[in-house]
Design an enzyme around this catalytic site. Structure first.
Site, PDB file in Angstrom:
ATOM      1  N   ASP A  58    -108.619  60.407  67.580  1.00 19.77           N
ATOM      2  CA  ASP A  58    -109.591  61.451  67.250  1.00 19.77           C
ATOM      3  C   ASP A  58    -110.895  60.798  66.838  1.00 19.77           C
ATOM      4  O   ASP A  58    -110.940  60.054  65.857  1.00 19.77           O
ATOM      5  CB  ASP A  58    -109.035  62.313  66.109  1.00 19.77           C
ATOM      6  CG  ASP A  58    -109.980  63.420  65.678  1.00 19.77           C
ATOM      7  OD1 ASP A  58    -111.044  63.588  66.310  1.00 19.77           O
ATOM      8  OD2 ASP A  58    -109.648  64.132  64.721  1.00 19.77           O
ATOM      9  N   SER A  63    -111.311  69.820  70.029  1.00 23.12           N
ATOM     10  CA  SER A  63    -111.656  70.121  68.647  1.00 23.12           C
ATOM     11  C   SER A  63    -112.623  71.288  68.583  1.00 23.12           C
ATOM     12  O   SER A  63    -113.739  71.214  69.111  1.00 23.12           O
ATOM     13  CB  SER A  63    -112.287  68.896  67.980  1.00 23.12           C
ATOM     14  OG  SER A  63    -112.782  69.242  66.700  1.00 23.12           O
ATOM     15  N   HIS A  91    -105.622  69.535  61.485  1.00 19.25           N
ATOM     16  CA  HIS A  91    -105.873  68.230  60.875  1.00 19.25           C
ATOM     17  C   HIS A  91    -106.460  68.450  59.488  1.00 19.25           C
ATOM     18  O   HIS A  91    -107.604  68.892  59.357  1.00 19.25           O
ATOM     19  CB  HIS A  91    -106.840  67.449  61.773  1.00 19.25           C
ATOM     20  CG  HIS A  91    -107.218  66.106  61.249  1.00 19.25           C
ATOM     21  ND1 HIS A  91    -108.226  65.355  61.822  1.00 19.25           N
ATOM     22  CD2 HIS A  91    -106.752  65.356  60.207  1.00 19.25           C
ATOM     23  CE1 HIS A  91    -108.346  64.207  61.161  1.00 19.25           C
ATOM     24  NE2 HIS A  91    -107.477  64.195  60.174  1.00 19.25           N
ATOM     25  N   ASP A  95    -109.975  71.272  62.503  1.00 23.75           N
ATOM     26  CA  ASP A  95    -110.273  70.391  61.379  1.00 23.75           C
ATOM     27  C   ASP A  95    -110.493  71.200  60.116  1.00 23.75           C
ATOM     28  O   ASP A  95    -111.386  72.055  60.052  1.00 23.75           O
ATOM     29  CB  ASP A  95    -111.533  69.566  61.674  1.00 23.75           C
ATOM     30  CG  ASP A  95    -111.294  68.506  62.732  1.00 23.75           C
ATOM     31  OD1 ASP A  95    -110.309  67.754  62.598  1.00 23.75           O
ATOM     32  OD2 ASP A  95    -112.079  68.437  63.690  1.00 23.75           O
ATOM     33  N   MET A 146    -107.546  57.466  63.494  1.00 23.51           N
ATOM     34  CA  MET A 146    -108.938  57.914  63.537  1.00 23.51           C
ATOM     35  C   MET A 146    -109.808  56.846  64.192  1.00 23.51           C
ATOM     36  O   MET A 146    -109.773  55.677  63.810  1.00 23.51           O
ATOM     37  CB  MET A 146    -109.452  58.207  62.130  1.00 23.51           C
ATOM     38  CG  MET A 146    -108.816  59.416  61.451  1.00 23.51           C
ATOM     39  SD  MET A 146    -109.130  60.975  62.336  1.00 23.51           S
ATOM     40  CE  MET A 146    -110.930  61.046  62.284  1.00 23.51           C
ATOM     41  N   MET A 187    -111.564  70.743  56.323  1.00 19.55           N
ATOM     42  CA  MET A 187    -112.212  69.806  55.397  1.00 19.55           C
ATOM     43  C   MET A 187    -112.578  70.540  54.111  1.00 19.55           C
ATOM     44  O   MET A 187    -113.036  71.681  54.153  1.00 19.55           O
ATOM     45  CB  MET A 187    -113.475  69.230  56.032  1.00 19.55           C
ATOM     46  CG  MET A 187    -113.272  68.630  57.407  1.00 19.55           C
ATOM     47  SD  MET A 187    -114.814  67.919  58.042  1.00 19.55           S
ATOM     48  CE  MET A 187    -114.425  67.779  59.789  1.00 19.55           C
ATOM     49  N   HIS A 245    -107.411  71.784  68.443  1.00 17.72           N
ATOM     50  CA  HIS A 245    -107.485  70.946  67.250  1.00 17.72           C
ATOM     51  C   HIS A 245    -108.389  71.626  66.224  1.00 17.72           C
ATOM     52  O   HIS A 245    -109.560  71.912  66.496  1.00 17.72           O
ATOM     53  CB  HIS A 245    -108.040  69.578  67.626  1.00 17.72           C
ATOM     54  CG  HIS A 245    -107.938  68.556  66.533  1.00 17.72           C
ATOM     55  ND1 HIS A 245    -106.775  67.860  66.275  1.00 17.72           N
ATOM     56  CD2 HIS A 245    -108.848  68.112  65.636  1.00 17.72           C
ATOM     57  CE1 HIS A 245    -106.978  67.027  65.278  1.00 17.72           C
ATOM     58  NE2 HIS A 245    -108.232  67.168  64.850  1.00 17.72           N
ATOM     59  N   MET A 256    -108.106  67.301  56.308  1.00 23.64           N
ATOM     60  CA  MET A 256    -108.896  66.266  55.647  1.00 23.64           C
ATOM     61  C   MET A 256    -109.228  66.793  54.265  1.00 23.64           C
ATOM     62  O   MET A 256    -110.366  67.179  53.962  1.00 23.64           O
ATOM     63  CB  MET A 256    -110.150  65.959  56.477  1.00 23.64           C
ATOM     64  CG  MET A 256    -109.838  65.203  57.742  1.00 23.64           C
ATOM     65  SD  MET A 256    -111.261  65.016  58.842  1.00 23.64           S
ATOM     66  CE  MET A 256    -111.026  66.457  59.887  1.00 23.64           C
TER      67      MET A 256
END
Length: 223
Positions: free
Chosen positions: A171, A6, A62, A31, A133, A33, A29, A64
């Site tokens: 994760d 990540s 990913h 993220d 998760m 958000m 990875h 979110m």
């Protein structure tokens, strides 16, 4: 057994350099958000597109975010090779997964710790990966939630019964201390942040984690 470091744990001021330090990994990875679905704000489409142009490994994005139905396929168009969205945020899980695949990426669904997998077991043919998760989404560096291993096993059993080539990702809090537990429960893709970027040699850390997972005897059965 695949390792997806990540970049949330990387140096954001030097992302091209940081992503180059994990060239031994299977994925990077990323993220995304939005400060609404989770109480944190990271990066978006323009940064993902820029990273896709320089990354030595494919991007595992990913999401979110709220309204992934609108945005998910755009991340595939931006260069992500895998796009994960949360079932809790999607209005139409199947349609969103199909839109990602139609855009040329692998489609994945993510489940928060309090979300049961049972309601999504019949959708396995529509996705390429299920992310369980093992922390509450939103921030890195949280403690691993061992009670989520039962859910990982449930997903593994459902995938094996269905006979579909669906990966199972974990994760949150994945490290040298927890990766074997995750693999034994049935996971085969592991997101690790500080366990990789917190080491002096991230590439070597990736190799060590992969070796640990492989040695555990878990993951997907041989077909």
């Amino acid at each position: 057994m695949q390792i997806s470091p990540s970049i949330l744990a990387a140096d954001f001021a030097n992302l091209e350099r940081e992503i180059g330090r994990i060239s031994s990994a299977d994925w990077a990875h990323v993220d995304v958000m939005d400060g609404h679905f989770v109480p944190n704000l990271t990066l978006g489409l323009p940064v993902v597109q820029a990273l896709a142009e320089v990354s030595p490994v494919p991007l595992d994005v990913h999401l979110m975010i709220e309204d992934p139905d609108r945005w998910a396929a755009q991340y595939a168009d931006a260069g992500a090779r895998s796009v994960t969205f949360h079932v809790e945020a999607a209005a139409d899980v199947v349609a969103t997964a199909r839109s990602i695949r139609e855009a040329g990426a692998r489609a994945a669904i993510a489940l928060k710790p309090d979300t049961s997998f049972a309601g999504y077991a019949d959708m396995l043919a529509e996705v390429d990966m299920v992310l369980v998760m093992t922390v509450e989404p939103g921030f890195g560096g949280q403690s691993f939630m061992a009670d989520q291993m039962d859910k990982v096993t449930q997903v593994r059993e459902a995938v094996d019964r269905a006979g579909v080539p669906v990966w199972i990702q974990v994760d949150g809090g994945v490290s040298a201390d927890t990766i074997e537990t995750c693999a034994q429960a049935g996971a085969d893709v592991f997101v690790a942040g500080s366990a990789v970027y917190g080491q002096q040699d991230p590439a070597a850390a990736v190799e060590r984690l992969r070796s640990q997972a492989q040695a555990s005897g878990g993951g997907a059965p041989a077909r």
